[in-house]
Each structure stands twice: as C-alpha cells, then as structure tokens.
Design a protein around this motif. Structure first.
Motif, PDB file in Angstrom:
ATOM      1  N   TYR A 146       0.849  -1.182   0.000  1.00  0.00           N
ATOM      2  CA  TYR A 146       0.000   0.000   0.000  1.00  0.00           C
ATOM      3  C   TYR A 146       0.886   1.233   0.000  1.00  0.00           C
ATOM      4  CZ  TYR A 146       0.769  -0.132   5.094  1.00  0.00           C
ATOM      5  OH  TYR A 146       1.333  -0.166   6.347  1.00  0.00           O
ATOM      6  N   SER A 147       0.279   2.344  -0.358  1.00  0.00           N
ATOM      7  CA  SER A 147       1.018   3.592  -0.496  1.00  0.00           C
ATOM      8  C   SER A 147       0.706   4.510   0.679  1.00  0.00           C
ATOM      9  CB  SER A 147       0.595   4.255  -1.813  1.00  0.00           C
ATOM     10  OG  SER A 147       1.380   5.370  -2.076  1.00  0.00           O
ATOM     11  N   VAL A 148       1.740   5.137   1.206  1.00  0.00           N
ATOM     12  CA  VAL A 148       1.606   6.069   2.327  1.00  0.00           C
ATOM     13  C   VAL A 148       2.158   7.419   1.895  1.00  0.00           C
ATOM     14  CG1 VAL A 148       2.472   6.601   4.640  1.00  0.00           C
ATOM     15  CG2 VAL A 148       1.787   4.278   4.091  1.00  0.00           C
ATOM     16  N   ARG A 149       1.420   8.453   2.171  1.00  0.00           N
ATOM     17  CA  ARG A 149       1.902   9.813   1.928  1.00  0.00           C
ATOM     18  C   ARG A 149       2.459  10.308   3.252  1.00  0.00           C
ATOM     19  NH1 ARG A 149       1.402  13.707  -2.185  1.00  0.00           N
ATOM     20  NH2 ARG A 149       1.116  15.801  -1.380  1.00  0.00           N
ATOM     21  N   ALA A 150       3.789  10.349   3.326  1.00  0.00           N
ATOM     22  CA  ALA A 150       4.498  10.683   4.565  1.00  0.00           C
ATOM     23  C   ALA A 150       4.855  12.167   4.563  1.00  0.00           C
ATOM     24  CB  ALA A 150       5.761   9.833   4.675  1.00  0.00           C
TER      25      ALA A 150
END
Length: 188
Positions: A60-64
């Motif tokens: 999954y993709s995380v916007r950090a």
C-alpha cells in the motif's frame, strides 16, 4: 517566538514523500536492509524482532509528511503525547510502524547528521527523522519506534526510548501520514 506569527502545518514548508509499504516478510525486509548496508542499533533490532511489530502482506502507499515539532505549533518543544494529539487535530495520523524500514530504504540520500555538531544524550540527534507511530508498550524500556539517521556515511534504522514526559526539541523532525492516503494497492 510568537506562535501566532509562525506558520503552522499545513501552511509551512514541509517535506512530503509517497512510500510503498508492505508486501515483504520480516526476513525479506531485513534482507533488503542488509543489502543496502543499513545498520540497526540494539533498540531497533529489538523492535524489529518483536511480535508486536507486524507487517502487511499487501503493498500500500503512504503519503508521509515530515514537519518539525515547531511546525505543529510548539516553538518551545513539547512531549510526544502532545505532539501526536496536535498532529491528529491538523489531519495527520500516526504511521504504521513498518513505514520506518520502508522509508529507510527509500531515503538513501539522507544528509549527514552530526558533521561538526556536538553529540548529546536524551535528545534526537542532529539530522535524524523520527517516525511517528503507535507506541506498542507502556514499558519505558521498550522501544517506542524507529528513527532514521546517517552517521559518518552509514545509514541507520534505529529504535528509541522516551517516556511521556520527555520534551522534544522544536527542530526535531517527525514523519506523520496524511489521513486519506493509507490505500491498499496490490495484493501480495
């Protein structure tokens, strides 16, 4: 400093990265860290090996988002619980603990942290970036999470210990996730 004049998140310069997380077993993730010559301190090893540290088999993709403590309205510093509460109020969430190793693998060009700077105890080192994640144990001797650091050219994934009374410095960097960006991407 006057908090009213300082620009507070989201109205301040902030580093934002999109990081893919998950899809590896713990042993595969550890192997990738070793392939990139990433070192861990004893606290990082302990946290990584603990059963409470779980990882997703789904990518999954995380916007950090990486604000400083002062960017969340604390020009004099604050405690971890107060920082986490304020981050939540402005739409930032705690990161999955597994973001630490994945971000370390993505952030291979981290600047040197301590060059010419004094070292100290009980404070985040110069140039370090702490991952704001759920604290897995109230035991003060159990690692609270991961932080990233570059020391004399070597990249580190380190664990840290702090209690609820520890005061963070205004220029300490933390990584949070933007709430709407914990999206499942690819089944493993």
């Amino acid at each position: 400093m006057n908090v009213g004049r300082d620009k507070i998140y989201p109205d301040c310069p902030t580093l934002i990265r999109t990081v893919e997380v998950g899809g590896l077993t713990k042993s595969q993730l550890l192997q990738k860290l070793q392939q990139h010559s990433i070192l861990m301190n004893k606290l990082g090893e302990r946290l990584f090996a603990d059963d409470k540290f779980t990882i997703s088999d789904t990518i999954y993709s995380v916007r950090a988002v990486e604000p400083k403590v002062r960017d969340l309205g604390f020009p004099e510093g604050t405690t971890i619980p107060q920082l986490f509460e304020k981050a939540n109020q402005v739409g930032l969430k705690l990161c999955p603990l597994e973001l630490g190793p994945h971000l370390r693998l993505e952030y291979l060009d981290q600047p040197e942290g301590h060059s010419g700077k004094p070292s100290w105890r009980h404070r985040a080192p110069y140039g370090s970036v702490t991952i704001a994640s759920e604290i897995l144990s109230k035991d003060v001797d159990f690692p609270k999470g991961f932080y990233l650091r570059r020391i004399e050219g070597a990249l580190w994934l380190r664990g840290y210990i702090a209690d609820d009374l520890h005061v963070l410095e205004p220029d300490d960097h933390f990584v949070f996730c933007q709430n709407e960006n914990l999206k499942k991407k690819i089944p493993y």
